[in-house]
Scaffold this motif. Structure first.
Motif, short mmCIF file in Angstrom:
data_model
loop_
_atom_site.label_atom_id
_atom_site.label_comp_id
_atom_site.label_asym_id
_atom_site.label_seq_id
_atom_site.Cartn_x
_atom_site.Cartn_y
_atom_site.Cartn_z
N TYR A 35 0.84 -1.20 0.00
CA TYR A 35 0.00 0.00 0.00
C TYR A 35 0.87 1.25 0.00
N ILE A 36 0.50 2.23 -0.83
CA ILE A 36 1.22 3.50 -0.81
C ILE A 36 0.55 4.49 0.15
N GLY A 37 -0.65 4.16 0.64
CA GLY A 37 -1.33 5.02 1.60
C GLY A 37 -2.84 4.89 1.50
N SER A 38 -3.53 5.36 2.52
CA SER A 38 -4.99 5.34 2.56
C SER A 38 -5.53 6.76 2.60
N ILE A 39 -6.54 7.03 1.78
CA ILE A 39 -7.13 8.36 1.72
C ILE A 39 -8.04 8.60 2.93
N ALA A 40 -8.74 7.57 3.34
CA ALA A 40 -9.65 7.69 4.49
C ALA A 40 -10.02 6.31 5.00
N ASP A 41 -10.22 6.19 6.30
CA ASP A 41 -10.75 4.94 6.83
C ASP A 41 -12.24 4.91 6.54
N VAL A 42 -12.84 3.74 6.67
CA VAL A 42 -14.26 3.59 6.35
C VAL A 42 -14.95 2.76 7.42
N THR A 43 -16.23 3.02 7.59
CA THR A 43 -17.06 2.23 8.49
C THR A 43 -18.37 1.91 7.78
N SER A 44 -18.71 0.63 7.71
CA SER A 44 -19.96 0.23 7.09
C SER A 44 -21.13 0.53 8.03
N VAL A 45 -22.22 1.02 7.46
CA VAL A 45 -23.41 1.37 8.24
C VAL A 45 -24.63 0.74 7.58
N MET A 46 -25.42 0.04 8.38
CA MET A 46 -26.64 -0.61 7.90
C MET A 46 -27.82 0.35 8.00
N MET A 47 -28.58 0.43 6.90
CA MET A 47 -29.76 1.30 6.85
C MET A 47 -31.02 0.46 6.64
N VAL A 48 -32.11 0.93 7.20
CA VAL A 48 -33.40 0.31 6.99
C VAL A 48 -34.32 1.34 6.34
N ARG A 49 -35.16 0.91 5.42
CA ARG A 49 -36.04 1.86 4.74
C ARG A 49 -37.29 2.14 5.58
N ASN A 50 -37.80 3.30 5.42
CA ASN A 50 -39.05 3.67 6.07
C ASN A 50 -40.17 2.79 5.52
N GLY A 51 -40.93 2.17 6.39
CA GLY A 51 -42.02 1.30 5.97
C GLY A 51 -41.66 -0.17 5.95
N ALA A 52 -40.42 -0.53 6.24
CA ALA A 52 -40.03 -1.93 6.29
C ALA A 52 -40.70 -2.61 7.49
N PRO A 53 -40.92 -3.93 7.43
CA PRO A 53 -41.58 -4.63 8.54
C PRO A 53 -40.89 -4.44 9.88
N GLY A 54 -39.58 -4.50 9.87
CA GLY A 54 -38.83 -4.26 11.10
C GLY A 54 -38.07 -2.95 11.00
N GLN A 55 -38.08 -2.17 12.09
CA GLN A 55 -37.44 -0.85 12.09
C GLN A 55 -36.28 -0.75 13.07
N THR A 56 -36.17 -1.71 13.97
CA THR A 56 -35.10 -1.69 14.97
C THR A 56 -34.44 -3.07 15.05
N VAL A 57 -33.28 -3.14 15.69
CA VAL A 57 -32.60 -4.43 15.86
C VAL A 57 -33.48 -5.39 16.63
N GLU A 58 -34.19 -4.90 17.63
CA GLU A 58 -35.09 -5.75 18.41
C GLU A 58 -36.17 -6.35 17.52
N GLN A 59 -36.72 -5.54 16.64
CA GLN A 59 -37.78 -6.03 15.75
C GLN A 59 -37.24 -6.98 14.69
N PHE A 60 -35.97 -6.86 14.35
CA PHE A 60 -35.38 -7.76 13.36
C PHE A 60 -35.38 -9.20 13.86
N HIS A 61 -35.48 -9.39 15.17
CA HIS A 61 -35.53 -10.75 15.72
C HIS A 61 -36.92 -11.37 15.57
N ASP A 62 -37.93 -10.54 15.37
CA ASP A 62 -39.31 -11.03 15.37
C ASP A 62 -39.88 -11.16 13.96
N VAL A 63 -39.43 -10.31 13.04
CA VAL A 63 -39.97 -10.35 11.67
C VAL A 63 -38.82 -10.50 10.69
N GLN A 64 -39.13 -11.13 9.55
CA GLN A 64 -38.09 -11.33 8.54
C GLN A 64 -37.88 -10.06 7.73
#
Length: 416
Positions: A196-225
């Protein structure tokens, strides 16, 4: 001293330093004459002039026809050192000239393994625009896309078929080292042979959920697919959801096969999928309007700590209690420190690698480059070549049992 004598003198000085000629006496009267003329006579009051010894005389250093006294040895040593350093400096300049001559009129390609629109293309295009003026010889710099397999197609080409003369760089997934350890048989590259000659920036992956999806929180992800859109399994964004599924038991239906992060995100906006993951830079630069409008919302981030921009969004590490699971997720997050980094293929000449690494460091402080990045809201947090290598070394030093656990999580996490 004429040119021939100078060359011979430097040769004998090098021999003296290596111990092949006595350090106390150089067998070069002509060189002693030059040294005395250059650095002065330590017995100037008695001997105003220097001359080589008469024919047949001992070939040690003489002053005015007499053997040089020991008080002159420190001057002689200083002269040896100075001339050797001069020779080394001339050699370095010559090498720099060779690098400049090589790159003059050339085209340097930055290879990416993803289609236009994502963070790989974003950073590659930004770097290409300003990199040329910092590389010796100022070659033309262009970006070439080779999408497929979440970057694995480009990585395989880069490692095995790309020109290794310094005319091709690559900006590949930060998960390359992880994938090599987790799936060695299918990884057609060896990160340890690239640099590597260098890194421009570090990165962090972020999970998004759409408005109107069956589950809206991590807790709800356990109950609905929830349907999760993803591209190739070698991308960290795809692997993030698979690991969360395995370690926390959320009900994710993995829908992989989209050709890019952009396609995966569009699937969410169309309602084909409920959740997807990409790096935070991609979200903030290309989808800020949708976030502000509430069309999508962050639910989990996959770094070692919470981003400053997302103080209320938990990390995946926080969502598990098992120490071994935490260690595996920390290992996965280490790729974020590599981030959007440029590297050279195996067998690239050292002098060209060093020149490119130096040019990269200069690029990261270029006022025009930084101004453009700020205008376009592109985060810049550079790490030099040595710093990126440290991150790579940490990944390769991971205990085998941690790698085995993460490998199991990857394999089972993608199963539906």
């Amino acid at each position: 001293m004429d040119r021939r004598a100078g060359h011979d003198g430097l040769r004998d000085l090098a021999a003296a330093k290596a111990g092949r000629i006595s350090a106390g006496r150089l067998h070069r009267p002509d060189l002693c004459h030059t040294v005395l003329s250059t650095f002065g006579n330590t017995n100037r009051g008695r001997h105003q002039r220097t001359a080589p010894p008469p024919n047949g005389a001992d070939r040690g250093c003489f002053m005015g026809g007499r053997r040089m006294s020991k008080s002159f040895h420190w001057v002689q040593a200083a002269a040896v050192t100075a001339l050797l350093l001069t020779a080394q400096s001339v050699s370095s300049i010559a090498r720099a000239d060779e690098v400049e001559d090589f790159y003059k009129g050339k085209v340097v390609t930055i290879l990416i393994g993803h289609p236009p629109g994502g963070s790989f293309d974003l950073y590659a295009q930004l770097a290409a625009q300003y990199f040329s003026k910092h590389i010796p010889g100022q070659p033309t710099v262009v970006v070439q896309g080779m999408p497929g397999g979440g970057g694995s197609l480009a990585a395989a080409y880069f490692a095995n078929k790309a020109p290794h003369d310094g005319t091709m760089l690559a900006l590949l997934p930060e998960s390359l080292a992880h994938t090599q350890l987790l799936e060695p048989k299918s990884s057609r590259w060896d990160v340890s042979k690239m640099r590597y000659i260098g890194s421009i920036a570090d990165v962090t992956s972020v999970m998004m959920v759409r408005n109107g999806a069956p589950g809206q929180t991590v807790e709800q992800f356990h109950d609905v697919q929830s349907n999760v859109s993803c591209s190739g399994r070698t991308t960290s964004s795809s692997q993030a959801a698979a690991m969360l599924k395995y370690f926390t038991g959320v009900k994710f239906n993995m829908v992989c096969g989209y050709d890019s992060a952009t396609a995966s995100i569009l699937a969410v906006f169309r309602g084909e999928a409920d959740i997807t993951t990409t790096v935070w830079t991609n979200w903030t630069v290309n989808y800020r309007q949708q976030m502000d409008a509430g069309e999508i919302r962050p639910v989990v981030q996959f770094g070692t700590k919470r981003l400053t921009d997302l103080p209320d969004t938990p990390t995946a590490i926080e969502l598990v209690q098992d120490p071994k699971a935490k260690e595996a997720l920390e290992f996965f997050a280490a790729g974020g420190d590599i981030g959007r980094a440029l590297l050279v293929p195996p067998k690239t000449p050292d002098d060209r690698f060093q020149a490119l690494a130096k040019s990269f460091d200069e690029l990261m402080t270029d006022p025009d480059f930084l101004k453009d990045a700020k205008t376009r809201s592109i985060p810049i947090a550079p790490t030099n070549a040595a710093g990126v290598q440290q991150s790579v070394d940490r990944i390769f030093s991971t205990p085998p049992e941690v790698i085995a656990l993460l490998k199991e999580a990857m394999e089972k996490g993608f199963e539906n």
